[in-house]
Enzyme design. Structure first.
Site, PDB file in Angstrom:
ATOM      1  N   GLU A  48      -9.836 -14.250  13.633  1.00  0.00           N
ATOM      2  CA  GLU A  48     -10.653 -15.298  13.003  1.00  0.00           C
ATOM      3  C   GLU A  48     -10.128 -16.672  13.440  1.00  0.00           C
ATOM      4  OE1 GLU A  48     -10.278 -16.034   8.716  1.00  0.00           O
ATOM      5  OE2 GLU A  48     -12.464 -16.175   8.616  1.00  0.00           O
ATOM      6  N   GLU A  65     -13.198 -11.676  -1.398  1.00  0.00           N
ATOM      7  CA  GLU A  65     -14.074 -12.195  -0.340  1.00  0.00           C
ATOM      8  C   GLU A  65     -13.175 -12.807   0.717  1.00  0.00           C
ATOM      9  OE1 GLU A  65     -17.591 -10.941  -1.671  1.00  0.00           O
ATOM     10  OE2 GLU A  65     -17.363 -12.155   0.133  1.00  0.00           O
ATOM     11  N   GLY A  75     -10.588 -16.133   0.132  1.00  0.00           N
ATOM     12  CA  GLY A  75      -9.580 -16.731   1.002  1.00  0.00           C
ATOM     13  C   GLY A  75      -9.285 -15.817   2.173  1.00  0.00           C
ATOM     14  N   SER A  76      -8.114 -15.973   2.736  1.00  0.00           N
ATOM     15  CA  SER A  76      -7.784 -15.213   3.948  1.00  0.00           C
ATOM     16  C   SER A  76      -7.426 -13.760   3.602  1.00  0.00           C
ATOM     17  CB  SER A  76      -6.601 -15.883   4.644  1.00  0.00           C
ATOM     18  OG  SER A  76      -5.487 -15.859   3.785  1.00  0.00           O
ATOM     19  N   TRP A  82     -10.600 -23.818   0.437  1.00  0.00           N
ATOM     20  CA  TRP A  82     -10.902 -25.244   0.548  1.00  0.00           C
ATOM     21  C   TRP A  82     -12.188 -25.544   1.301  1.00  0.00           C
ATOM     22  CZ3 TRP A  82     -11.396 -25.725   5.672  1.00  0.00           C
ATOM     23  CH2 TRP A  82     -10.672 -24.818   6.469  1.00  0.00           C
ATOM     24  N   CYS A 135     -16.695 -18.839   6.375  1.00  0.00           N
ATOM     25  CA  CYS A 135     -16.305 -17.428   6.502  1.00  0.00           C
ATOM     26  C   CYS A 135     -17.335 -16.639   7.294  1.00  0.00           C
ATOM     27  CB  CYS A 135     -16.125 -16.814   5.121  1.00  0.00           C
ATOM     28  SG  CYS A 135     -17.574 -16.995   4.080  1.00  0.00           S
ATOM     29  N   LYS A 194      -8.786 -21.843 -10.174  1.00  0.00           N
ATOM     30  CA  LYS A 194      -7.764 -22.520  -9.368  1.00  0.00           C
ATOM     31  C   LYS A 194      -8.351 -22.841  -7.994  1.00  0.00           C
ATOM     32  CE  LYS A 194      -4.701 -21.640  -6.466  1.00  0.00           C
ATOM     33  NZ  LYS A 194      -4.814 -22.832  -5.609  1.00  0.00           N
ATOM     34  N   PRO A 195      -8.681 -24.120  -7.780  1.00  0.00           N
ATOM     35  CA  PRO A 195      -9.175 -24.492  -6.450  1.00  0.00           C
ATOM     36  C   PRO A 195      -8.032 -24.508  -5.450  1.00  0.00           C
ATOM     37  CG  PRO A 195      -9.291 -26.356  -7.984  1.00  0.00           C
ATOM     38  CD  PRO A 195      -8.578 -25.251  -8.689  1.00  0.00           C
TER      39      PRO A 195
HETATM   40  P1  NAD Z   1      -5.915 -18.928   1.754  1.00  0.00           P
HETATM   41  O1  NAD Z   1      -5.877 -17.454   1.663  1.00  0.00           O
HETATM   42  O2  NAD Z   1      -4.840 -19.634   2.463  1.00  0.00           O
HETATM   43  O3  NAD Z   1      -5.973 -19.592   0.288  1.00  0.00           O
HETATM   44  C1  NAD Z   1      -6.971 -19.237  -0.645  1.00  0.00           C
HETATM   45  C2  NAD Z   1      -6.445 -19.504  -2.044  1.00  0.00           C
HETATM   46  O4  NAD Z   1      -5.344 -18.643  -2.311  1.00  0.00           O
HETATM   47  C3  NAD Z   1      -5.940 -20.924  -2.281  1.00  0.00           C
HETATM   48  O5  NAD Z   1      -6.399 -21.373  -3.526  1.00  0.00           O
HETATM   49  C4  NAD Z   1      -4.430 -20.756  -2.284  1.00  0.00           C
HETATM   50  O6  NAD Z   1      -3.748 -21.704  -3.073  1.00  0.00           O
HETATM   51  C5  NAD Z   1      -4.272 -19.380  -2.883  1.00  0.00           C
HETATM   52  N1  NAD Z   1      -3.012 -18.696  -2.536  1.00  0.00           N
HETATM   53  C6  NAD Z   1      -2.147 -18.989  -1.555  1.00  0.00           C
HETATM   54  N2  NAD Z   1      -1.124 -18.091  -1.548  1.00  0.00           N
HETATM   55  C7  NAD Z   1      -1.360 -17.218  -2.539  1.00  0.00           C
HETATM   56  C8  NAD Z   1      -0.683 -16.053  -3.021  1.00  0.00           C
HETATM   57  N3  NAD Z   1       0.432 -15.599  -2.473  1.00  0.00           N
HETATM   58  N4  NAD Z   1      -1.228 -15.397  -4.053  1.00  0.00           N
HETATM   59  C9  NAD Z   1      -2.377 -15.818  -4.628  1.00  0.00           C
HETATM   60  N5  NAD Z   1      -3.058 -16.906  -4.202  1.00  0.00           N
HETATM   61  C10 NAD Z   1      -2.559 -17.600  -3.172  1.00  0.00           C
HETATM   62  O7  NAD Z   1      -7.354 -19.271   2.386  1.00  0.00           O
HETATM   63  P2  NAD Z   1      -7.918 -20.703   2.774  1.00  0.00           P
HETATM   64  O8  NAD Z   1      -7.213 -21.164   4.002  1.00  0.00           O
HETATM   65  O9  NAD Z   1      -7.979 -21.568   1.586  1.00  0.00           O
HETATM   66  O10 NAD Z   1      -9.425 -20.329   3.164  1.00  0.00           O
HETATM   67  C11 NAD Z   1      -9.792 -19.888   4.421  1.00  0.00           C
HETATM   68  C12 NAD Z   1      -9.996 -18.377   4.425  1.00  0.00           C
HETATM   69  O11 NAD Z   1     -10.916 -18.007   3.413  1.00  0.00           O
HETATM   70  C13 NAD Z   1     -10.617 -17.883   5.714  1.00  0.00           C
HETATM   71  O12 NAD Z   1      -9.990 -16.691   6.122  1.00  0.00           O
HETATM   72  C14 NAD Z   1     -12.056 -17.611   5.343  1.00  0.00           C
HETATM   73  O13 NAD Z   1     -12.714 -16.677   6.152  1.00  0.00           O
HETATM   74  C15 NAD Z   1     -11.920 -17.147   3.934  1.00  0.00           C
HETATM   75  N6  NAD Z   1     -13.170 -17.337   3.196  1.00  0.00           N
HETATM   76  C16 NAD Z   1     -13.918 -16.233   2.887  1.00  0.00           C
HETATM   77  C17 NAD Z   1     -15.133 -16.389   2.236  1.00  0.00           C
HETATM   78  C18 NAD Z   1     -15.996 -15.189   1.905  1.00  0.00           C
HETATM   79  O14 NAD Z   1     -16.920 -15.331   1.118  1.00  0.00           O
HETATM   80  N7  NAD Z   1     -15.740 -14.036   2.487  1.00  0.00           N
HETATM   81  C19 NAD Z   1     -15.568 -17.668   1.870  1.00  0.00           C
HETATM   82  C20 NAD Z   1     -14.777 -18.757   2.203  1.00  0.00           C
HETATM   83  C21 NAD Z   1     -13.574 -18.575   2.851  1.00  0.00           C
END
Ligand code: NAD
Length: 504
Positions: A368, A239, A217-218, A144, A273, A168-169
């Site tokens: 983090e 990532e 994501g995380s 997000w 990130c 999927k956003p």
């Molecule tokens: P998140 O991992 O909570 O969610 C990311 C995405 O995964 C969302 O679209 C979510 O709906 C989906 N998701 C949730 N549960 C899932 C599952 N079990 N299986 C598959 N998909 C699932 O992360 P967030 O809170 O949206 O973003 C923040 C994190 O993203 C931070 O840790 C940040 O460092 C990381 N991030 C990394 C980069 C990079 O380029 N390295 C860039 C931006 C954000």
């Protein structure tokens, strides 16, 4: 909303985190519909691939122009959906356009079949080519924090490569992607980009129906994505999170380092990130650096939208992580020089928080935060700074400040991470010719980086054709045993020439 979307709130209304006002509404996708959506994309992908790189580049160019023409509309929605400051929101669309322009310019060459030399001189009877054939359907799962850049920079690369994309956003920021999809359609582009909206169940269906998954994501979710993709042996590129260190050496331009630290830590309310998550400063410049940082922070204008530098956090969950890290640091002896407590009143605002007297017993230095903290630690030697910087399960990126560029570069290559900026922060993201990817738990593969940023969305096909038939087929059954033996002896001898020379 579908019954299976049980992890989502009951409402499809998205609210502005800065004000609580309604930003818009969204219809969640039923995961059961995703195989049908995927089948439609796969059908359209064939024609998209057949257009060739030139034909696709023309469509992507129209889309880039659309993004430029609709910048104000996109940014306004972005501010409503995320509570960003105008300063922060203004950087996403230009970054995306720059990345798109790079692919548009380079895609034809990057995706052209590549001639490879013969492995050894006696194999020169073969002409070797590597063809880059798109993976038909790429699933992109986005976070997000940058709803424009993080979702679309990967989608544009995959589309350039000739794939169809199922995007999927994040369920926290679903609105901007709807506008960006409308733009794709308004450009008269084919139906090779589709949107799914939802949380875990929708992500899982996207993974199950894709030929490649690009996930941002995380770290915890990244591991789950990989586990799910393993069921169908679908490759993934991850990532993930970071805890990026910044090192300020004793010969650094202290003011420049302070400006960079403040922007790097507090841009997007620290929800980046590659944000500066911890700083190690050599003791001879420590006091000057801390004073300059505090001075800069006091000049920041806090609030969402126009005229402001520093916006809201995305929601209470994210804000609570910052609160927990600051409370833990205070309890263990850290001093708070700015901020340190959430802002009273409406919205999820947490002020820029500078912490000193910190060490690695504290969460703010090891986990983090993904929030607006800037913990600064005094160190005695460069070696100590490097050791502490590497003392982390993360390895996304880092920054080194020194007026002696070669000295900074020597330190850079001692850091265990995917990218290091010298006398700057985050700027490697603009350098799309270089790989952007994390080491250790920060990721797997690279998001972009030269031709590889497009080729990652392709399967490689080796096409080996004869230059001449002389000498071909010597190992077939129809040759005599004697001829076969002679040939194997000769080939072994020829192949061993190089190793024998080297082994001396
Ligand atoms: P998140 O991992 O909570 O969610 C990311 C995405 O995964 C969302 O679209 C979510 O709906 C989906 N998701 C949730 N549960 C899932 C599952 N079990 N299986 C598959 N998909 C699932 O992360 P967030 O809170 O949206 O973003 C923040 C994190 O993203 C931070 O840790 C940040 O460092 C990381 N991030 C990394 C980069 C990079 O380029 N390295 C860039 C931006 C954000």
């Amino acid at each position: 909303m579908t019954a299976t979307q049980d992890s989502l709130p009951d409402t499809s209304t998205i609210r502005n985190p800065a004000t609580g006002a309604v930003a818009g509404s969204v219809r969640w996708t039923d995961p059961a519909d995703i195989p049908r959506i995927a089948a439609g994309l796969r059908k359209a992908q064939k024609e998209w691939e057949a257009r060739g790189a030139q034909g696709r580049a023309r469509v992507l160019a129209r889309y880039a122009v659309w993004l430029g023409d609709h910048r104000a509309e996109i940014e306004s929605l972005l501010i409503k959906e995320t509570g960003k400051s105008a300063t922060d929101a203004a950087q996403e669309v230009p970054l995306l356009i720059m990345i798109a322009a790079y692919y548009i310019k380079t895609m034809e060459k990057a995706l052209a079949p590549e001639r490879r030399p013969a492995a050894l001189p006696f194999l020169a009877i073969k002409r070797v080519e590597v063809h880059y054939r798109p993976r038909p359907l790429v699933g992109i799962i986005a976070p997000w924090n940058y709803p424009v850049a993080n979702a679309l920079m990967d989608a544009i690369a995959a589309l350039a490569a000739g794939c169809a994309v199922l995007l999927k956003p994040s369920e926290r920021t679903p609105l901007t992607a709807e506008l960006l999809l409308r733009g794709w359609q308004d450009c008269g582009a084919p139906e090779v980009l589709a949107l799914t909206q939802g949380a875990r169940e929708v992500s899982e269906a996207v993974i199950d129906n894709s030929d490649f998954v690009q996930f941002t994501g995380s770290c915890a979710t990244g591991a789950k994505v990989m586990e799910r993709a393993a069921r169908t042996l679908t490759p993934v590129s991850l990532e993930l999170g970071g805890k990026d260190p910044m090192l300020v050496l004793d010969d650094a331009d202290v003011d420049l380092a302070a400006h960079a630290a403040v922007w790097g830590a507090f841009f997007n309310a620290g929800q980046t990130c590659v944000s500066v998550e911890r700083v190690y400063v050599l003791e001879s410049v420590y006091d000057r650096f801390v004073d300059a940082v505090v001075r800069d922070v006091k000049n920041l204008k806090i609030g969402a939208g126009d005229g402001n530098d520093f916006g809201a956090m995305i929601d209470e969950t994210q804000l609570a992580v910052t609160e927990r890290h600051v409370a833990d640091a205070k309890e263990k002896g850290a001093r708070v020089l700015t901020g340190g407590e959430r802002t009273a009143g409406a919205g999820t605002f947490y002020p820029p928080t500078v912490l000193v007297d910190v060490d690695h017993s504290m969460l703010c230095m090891t986990e983090e935060t993904f929030g607006p903290t800037l913990p600064i630690m005094k160190v005695s030697t460069v070696g100590e700074a490097v050791r502490l910087a590497n003392d982390s399960p993360y390895g996304l990126s880092a920054a080194v400040f020194s007026k002696n560029i070669q000295r900074a570069k020597d330190v850079a290559v001692e850091l265990d991470c995917g990218a290091v900026n010298v006398n700057d922060v985050i700027s490697n993201l603009m350098c799309t010719t270089a790989p952007m990817g994390g080491w250790k738990t920060s990721g797997m593969g690279a998001r972009f980086g030269g031709a590889e940023g497009l080729r990652k969305y392709c399967r490689q096909e080796a096409v080996v054709a004869p230059r001449t038939n002389v000498g071909a087929g010597g190992n077939y059954y129809n040759n005599s045993q004697r001829a076969l033996k002679r040939m194997n002896t000769m080939m072994t001898k020829l192949a061993l020439r190089g190793p024998r020379r080297k082994a001396k």
